[in-house]
Design an enzyme around this catalytic site. Structure first.
Site, PDB file in Angstrom:
ATOM      1  N   ARG A 181      -1.962 -15.421  12.505  1.00  0.00           N
ATOM      2  CA  ARG A 181      -3.292 -15.702  13.047  1.00  0.00           C
ATOM      3  C   ARG A 181      -4.270 -16.086  11.952  1.00  0.00           C
ATOM      4  NH1 ARG A 181      -5.181 -13.304  17.782  1.00  0.00           N
ATOM      5  NH2 ARG A 181      -7.094 -12.669  16.756  1.00  0.00           N
TER       6      ARG A 181
ATOM      7  N   ARG B  91      -5.178 -21.007   2.882  1.00  0.00           N
ATOM      8  CA  ARG B  91      -5.597 -22.358   2.481  1.00  0.00           C
ATOM      9  C   ARG B  91      -5.631 -22.506   0.981  1.00  0.00           C
ATOM     10  NH1 ARG B  91     -10.461 -21.286   5.587  1.00  0.00           N
ATOM     11  NH2 ARG B  91      -9.968 -21.880   7.731  1.00  0.00           N
TER      12      ARG B  91
ATOM     13  N   ARG C  13      -2.979  -0.306  20.754  1.00  0.00           N
ATOM     14  CA  ARG C  13      -3.853   0.287  19.750  1.00  0.00           C
ATOM     15  C   ARG C  13      -5.246   0.353  20.354  1.00  0.00           C
ATOM     16  NH1 ARG C  13      -2.079   3.334  16.032  1.00  0.00           N
ATOM     17  NH2 ARG C  13      -3.630   2.771  14.437  1.00  0.00           N
TER      18      ARG C  13
ATOM     19  N   ARG D 214     -12.910  -1.721   9.156  1.00  0.00           N
ATOM     20  CA  ARG D 214     -14.006  -2.617   8.771  1.00  0.00           C
ATOM     21  C   ARG D 214     -15.347  -2.066   9.220  1.00  0.00           C
ATOM     22  NH1 ARG D 214     -12.177  -7.623  12.835  1.00  0.00           N
ATOM     23  NH2 ARG D 214     -12.452  -6.449  14.749  1.00  0.00           N
TER      24      ARG D 214
ATOM     25  N   GLU E  46     -15.129   0.797  12.281  1.00  0.00           N
ATOM     26  CA  GLU E  46     -14.024   0.734  13.242  1.00  0.00           C
ATOM     27  C   GLU E  46     -12.831   1.549  12.741  1.00  0.00           C
ATOM     28  OE1 GLU E  46     -12.982  -3.226  14.450  1.00  0.00           O
ATOM     29  OE2 GLU E  46     -15.065  -3.718  14.943  1.00  0.00           O
TER      30      GLU E  46
ATOM     31  N   TYR F 214      -1.784 -10.657  23.377  1.00  0.00           N
ATOM     32  CA  TYR F 214      -2.804 -10.647  22.329  1.00  0.00           C
ATOM     33  C   TYR F 214      -3.584 -11.969  22.407  1.00  0.00           C
ATOM     34  CZ  TYR F 214      -4.269  -9.574  17.430  1.00  0.00           C
ATOM     35  OH  TYR F 214      -4.958  -9.285  16.274  1.00  0.00           O
TER      36      TYR F 214
ATOM     37  N   ASP G 266      -6.900 -14.460  22.591  1.00  0.00           N
ATOM     38  CA  ASP G 266      -8.303 -14.643  22.224  1.00  0.00           C
ATOM     39  C   ASP G 266      -9.093 -15.104  23.448  1.00  0.00           C
ATOM     40  OD1 ASP G 266      -8.482 -13.866  19.569  1.00  0.00           O
ATOM     41  OD2 ASP G 266      -7.722 -15.778  18.829  1.00  0.00           O
TER      42      ASP G 266
HETATM   43  P1  FAD Z   1     -11.104  -7.398  29.403  1.00  0.00           P
HETATM   44  O1  FAD Z   1     -12.302  -7.937  28.742  1.00  0.00           O
HETATM   45  O2  FAD Z   1     -10.427  -6.217  28.825  1.00  0.00           O
HETATM   46  O3  FAD Z   1     -11.504  -7.076  30.908  1.00  0.00           O
HETATM   47  C1  FAD Z   1     -10.716  -6.307  31.774  1.00  0.00           C
HETATM   48  C2  FAD Z   1     -11.645  -5.508  32.666  1.00  0.00           C
HETATM   49  O4  FAD Z   1     -10.878  -4.861  33.675  1.00  0.00           O
HETATM   50  C3  FAD Z   1     -12.390  -4.408  31.917  1.00  0.00           C
HETATM   51  O5  FAD Z   1     -13.786  -4.577  32.075  1.00  0.00           O
HETATM   52  C4  FAD Z   1     -11.894  -3.120  32.570  1.00  0.00           C
HETATM   53  O6  FAD Z   1     -12.907  -2.135  32.681  1.00  0.00           O
HETATM   54  C5  FAD Z   1     -11.466  -3.624  33.943  1.00  0.00           C
HETATM   55  N1  FAD Z   1     -10.467  -2.739  34.562  1.00  0.00           N
HETATM   56  C6  FAD Z   1      -9.301  -2.314  34.015  1.00  0.00           C
HETATM   57  N2  FAD Z   1      -8.664  -1.510  34.881  1.00  0.00           N
HETATM   58  C7  FAD Z   1      -9.428  -1.432  35.989  1.00  0.00           C
HETATM   59  C8  FAD Z   1      -9.328  -0.732  37.228  1.00  0.00           C
HETATM   60  N3  FAD Z   1      -8.285   0.071  37.483  1.00  0.00           N
HETATM   61  N4  FAD Z   1     -10.308  -0.884  38.144  1.00  0.00           N
HETATM   62  C9  FAD Z   1     -11.381  -1.664  37.888  1.00  0.00           C
HETATM   63  N5  FAD Z   1     -11.535  -2.341  36.729  1.00  0.00           N
HETATM   64  C10 FAD Z   1     -10.588  -2.217  35.800  1.00  0.00           C
HETATM   65  N6  FAD Z   1     -11.265 -12.770  20.995  1.00  0.00           N
HETATM   66  C11 FAD Z   1     -11.816 -13.829  20.361  1.00  0.00           C
HETATM   67  O7  FAD Z   1     -11.676 -14.978  20.803  1.00  0.00           O
HETATM   68  N7  FAD Z   1     -12.574 -13.638  19.221  1.00  0.00           N
HETATM   69  C12 FAD Z   1     -12.784 -12.416  18.693  1.00  0.00           C
HETATM   70  O8  FAD Z   1     -13.477 -12.288  17.660  1.00  0.00           O
HETATM   71  C13 FAD Z   1     -12.196 -11.285  19.335  1.00  0.00           C
HETATM   72  N8  FAD Z   1     -12.371 -10.053  18.838  1.00  0.00           N
HETATM   73  C14 FAD Z   1     -11.806  -8.987  19.489  1.00  0.00           C
HETATM   74  C15 FAD Z   1     -12.011  -7.708  18.975  1.00  0.00           C
HETATM   75  C16 FAD Z   1     -11.467  -6.608  19.618  1.00  0.00           C
HETATM   76  C17 FAD Z   1     -11.693  -5.224  19.059  1.00  0.00           C
HETATM   77  C18 FAD Z   1     -10.678  -6.801  20.778  1.00  0.00           C
HETATM   78  C19 FAD Z   1     -10.063  -5.628  21.477  1.00  0.00           C
HETATM   79  C20 FAD Z   1     -10.477  -8.053  21.299  1.00  0.00           C
HETATM   80  C21 FAD Z   1     -11.034  -9.167  20.664  1.00  0.00           C
HETATM   81  N9  FAD Z   1     -10.877 -10.453  21.175  1.00  0.00           N
HETATM   82  C22 FAD Z   1     -11.432 -11.519  20.521  1.00  0.00           C
HETATM   83  C23 FAD Z   1     -10.149 -10.689  22.448  1.00  0.00           C
HETATM   84  C24 FAD Z   1     -11.081 -10.673  23.685  1.00  0.00           C
HETATM   85  O9  FAD Z   1     -11.703  -9.423  23.795  1.00  0.00           O
HETATM   86  C25 FAD Z   1     -10.256 -10.973  24.919  1.00  0.00           C
HETATM   87  O10 FAD Z   1      -9.605 -12.213  24.813  1.00  0.00           O
HETATM   88  C26 FAD Z   1     -11.036 -10.992  26.244  1.00  0.00           C
HETATM   89  O11 FAD Z   1     -12.133 -10.142  26.255  1.00  0.00           O
HETATM   90  C27 FAD Z   1     -10.095 -10.610  27.342  1.00  0.00           C
HETATM   91  O12 FAD Z   1     -10.694 -10.720  28.600  1.00  0.00           O
HETATM   92  P2  FAD Z   1      -9.978 -10.071  29.838  1.00  0.00           P
HETATM   93  O13 FAD Z   1     -10.791 -10.422  31.036  1.00  0.00           O
HETATM   94  O14 FAD Z   1      -8.552 -10.439  29.845  1.00  0.00           O
HETATM   95  O15 FAD Z   1      -9.970  -8.503  29.571  1.00  0.00           O
HETATM   96  N1  UDP Z   2      -5.317  -8.802   8.223  1.00  0.00           N
HETATM   97  C1  UDP Z   2      -5.118  -8.288   6.963  1.00  0.00           C
HETATM   98  N2  UDP Z   2      -6.188  -8.100   6.147  1.00  0.00           N
HETATM   99  C2  UDP Z   2      -7.448  -8.392   6.549  1.00  0.00           C
HETATM  100  C3  UDP Z   2      -7.644  -8.944   7.820  1.00  0.00           C
HETATM  101  C4  UDP Z   2      -6.558  -9.120   8.649  1.00  0.00           C
HETATM  102  O1  UDP Z   2      -3.994  -8.005   6.601  1.00  0.00           O
HETATM  103  O2  UDP Z   2      -8.380  -8.192   5.747  1.00  0.00           O
HETATM  104  C5  UDP Z   2      -4.126  -8.977   9.092  1.00  0.00           C
HETATM  105  C6  UDP Z   2      -3.863  -7.752   9.959  1.00  0.00           C
HETATM  106  O3  UDP Z   2      -2.470  -7.612  10.084  1.00  0.00           O
HETATM  107  C7  UDP Z   2      -4.444  -8.138  11.282  1.00  0.00           C
HETATM  108  C8  UDP Z   2      -4.121  -9.634  11.317  1.00  0.00           C
HETATM  109  O4  UDP Z   2      -4.281 -10.062   9.969  1.00  0.00           O
HETATM  110  O5  UDP Z   2      -3.870  -7.445  12.358  1.00  0.00           O
HETATM  111  C9  UDP Z   2      -4.983 -10.453  12.230  1.00  0.00           C
HETATM  112  O6  UDP Z   2      -6.332 -10.286  11.844  1.00  0.00           O
HETATM  113  P1  UDP Z   2      -7.501 -10.689  12.792  1.00  0.00           P
HETATM  114  O7  UDP Z   2      -8.769 -10.570  12.050  1.00  0.00           O
HETATM  115  O8  UDP Z   2      -7.162 -11.991  13.436  1.00  0.00           O
HETATM  116  O9  UDP Z   2      -7.427  -9.541  13.898  1.00  0.00           O
HETATM  117  P2  UDP Z   2      -8.288  -9.265  15.194  1.00  0.00           P
HETATM  118  O10 UDP Z   2      -8.874  -7.924  14.948  1.00  0.00           O
HETATM  119  O11 UDP Z   2      -9.321 -10.336  15.331  1.00  0.00           O
HETATM  120  O12 UDP Z   2      -7.296  -9.310  16.288  1.00  0.00           O
END
Ligand code: FAD
Ligand code: UDP
Length: 364
Positions: free
Chosen positions: A170, A174, A247, A278, A298, A346, A348
């Protein structure tokens, strides 16, 4: 009463609801949380948009998806350029010429490539079998030891040698002086926050928060012709084959009487002695000013019932288990499984939106 009962007001559910409603379908959207937006939810603290479930940076190379989200909000020109702290050293991410130059005192791409090659010459990695081999092959031993190993093992709670190599793919690597964390063509943060963006998507749609699907459907078994389910797939089947592993992340947030705490939105802590992965300083995502700031540390943790499931763990064991649940899902004629939890993927944000758009297209 409804054409679709949509479970989960995250991006998948919201996009599906918006598009299905536009096509004349009657939708009811429910979420067990007290708010819409799913994991992209932002809330205002001291006038700062706080990313409550972890930092979210929108990035995509898909023009269709970029145009789609721009209907609902304007994006700022934020470019993610995290830095990594390893003990008392500080490096630019992703792994690029700024990182290599600081680590080895070199200047040119050829010098960096030679250094990496010399560090893995004795390893003989043809086809990397796991994250450790993949990381060593890409970036050499120093980068692996200082910037990858500790962070990854904290993040996933497993040795790098037991994790799939795609996780590290991911991250860009570069041989240019370029600290942009993403290779995508479009990037930014909604100027009014993600919650406002999702609110706009859901204008005119019936939404009930604080509503858990399993209880709701027991009380209203015939409420809709079809269900779109974006909760955990294993929970849908009452964990009949056992739990898929996730996780989770614990966020420790603080309001500080300080204008600028760390000078960057994202600072990663890559050694294993620091317990968090972080620190996010939310105001920098939106270039917000003011005498206070909000930071979140976090802490990555194994998911257990009651915690938020964040990252699916796509190792062999969970992949086999997922397959069994997917076979059950395929037999549910009137239920569509989608999103990060519904498909245990996983994903985005842009990929989730793309998948929801495709799903509506196929369904209606
Ligand atoms: P979710 O946003 O998880 O929505 C699912 C919903 O279903 C939740 O609100 C939950 O409450 C509801 N639900 C679950 N079970 C039930 C139930 N039984 N009854 C009623 N409701 C229920 N993507 C990026 O592109 N850029 C980023 O920088 C990025 N950072 C991230 C950082 C973190 C820590 C995480 C965890 C994810 C990150 N993502 C990022 C991914 C991004 O969060 C997801 O792609 C996106 O939010 C997923 O949308 P979703 O609708 O599939 O799920
Ligand atoms: N990663 C790492 N060092 C860093 C940042 C990321 O080794 O400083 C690795 C780590 O394995 C992580 C993966 O790169 O799970 C993907 O990172 P990213 O920032 O895309 O994770 P996100 O939290 O956005 O899913």
């Amino acid at each position: 009463m409804y054409d679709y009962l949509i479970v989960g007001a995250g991006l998948f559910g919201a996009v599906f609801a918006h598009e299905a409603t536009k096509k004349g379908k009657k939708c009811l959207l429910i979420d067990k949380r007290s708010h819409i937006g799913g994991n992209v939810y932002t809330e205002d603290v001291e006038g700062i948009h706080v990313h409550k479930y972890g930092a979210h940076i929108f990035h995509t190379s898909n023009k269709k998806v970029w145009n789609y989200v721009n209907q609902f909000t304007e994006f700022n020109n934020y470019v993610n350029q995290p830095v990594a702290v390893y003990k008392d050293e500080l490096y630019n991410l992703p792994f690029n010429m700024n990182t290599f130059s600081k680590m080895w005192g070199i200047k040119t791409p050829q010098e960096a490539k030679d250094m990496i090659a010399s560090q893995i010459a004795d390893l003989d990695i043809e086809e990397p079998k796991n994250l450790e081999e993949q990381a060593l092959k890409l970036a050499g031993r120093d980068v692996y030891e200082k910037l990858i190993k500790g962070y990854t093992e904290k993040q996933w709670g497993r040795p790098c040698s037991e994790l799939p190599s795609f996780i590290i793919k991911r991250l860009p690597l570069r041989f240019r002086y370029d600290n942009n964390y993403f290779n995508d063509r479009y990037q930014g943060i909604p100027i009014d926050g993600y919650t406002a963006m999702v609110e706009k998507m859901l204008e005119g749609i019936e939404v009930r928060t604080n509503t858990d699907y399993f209880r709701f459907i027991r009380e209203n078994p015939n409420i809709a012709n079809k269900t779109v389910y974006t909760g955990m797939i294993d929970e849908f089947f009452d964990f009949c084959y056992g739990h898929l592993q996730y996780r989770s992340v614990r966020f420790e947030s603080e309001v500080l009487d300080c204008e600028n705490y760390q000078g960057n939105a994202v600072v990663n802590y890559t050694d294993c002695e620091v317990p968090y992965t972080r620190i996010i300083e939310h105001k920098h995502f939106a270039f917000q000013e003011g005498s206070k700031t909000v930071i979140s540390r976090e802490y990555s943790e194994e998911w257990k019932p009651g915690a938020e499931p964040y990252y699916p763990i796509n190792d062999d064991k969970n992949t086999v288990l997922l397959q069994k649940y997917m076979e059950l899902a395929a037999k549910q004629e009137n239920v569509i499984f989608g999103g990060r939890l519904g498909l245990y993927r996983y994903y985005d944000m842009d990929k989730v939106i793309e998948a929801a758009l495709d799903c509506v297209e196929k369904q209606i």
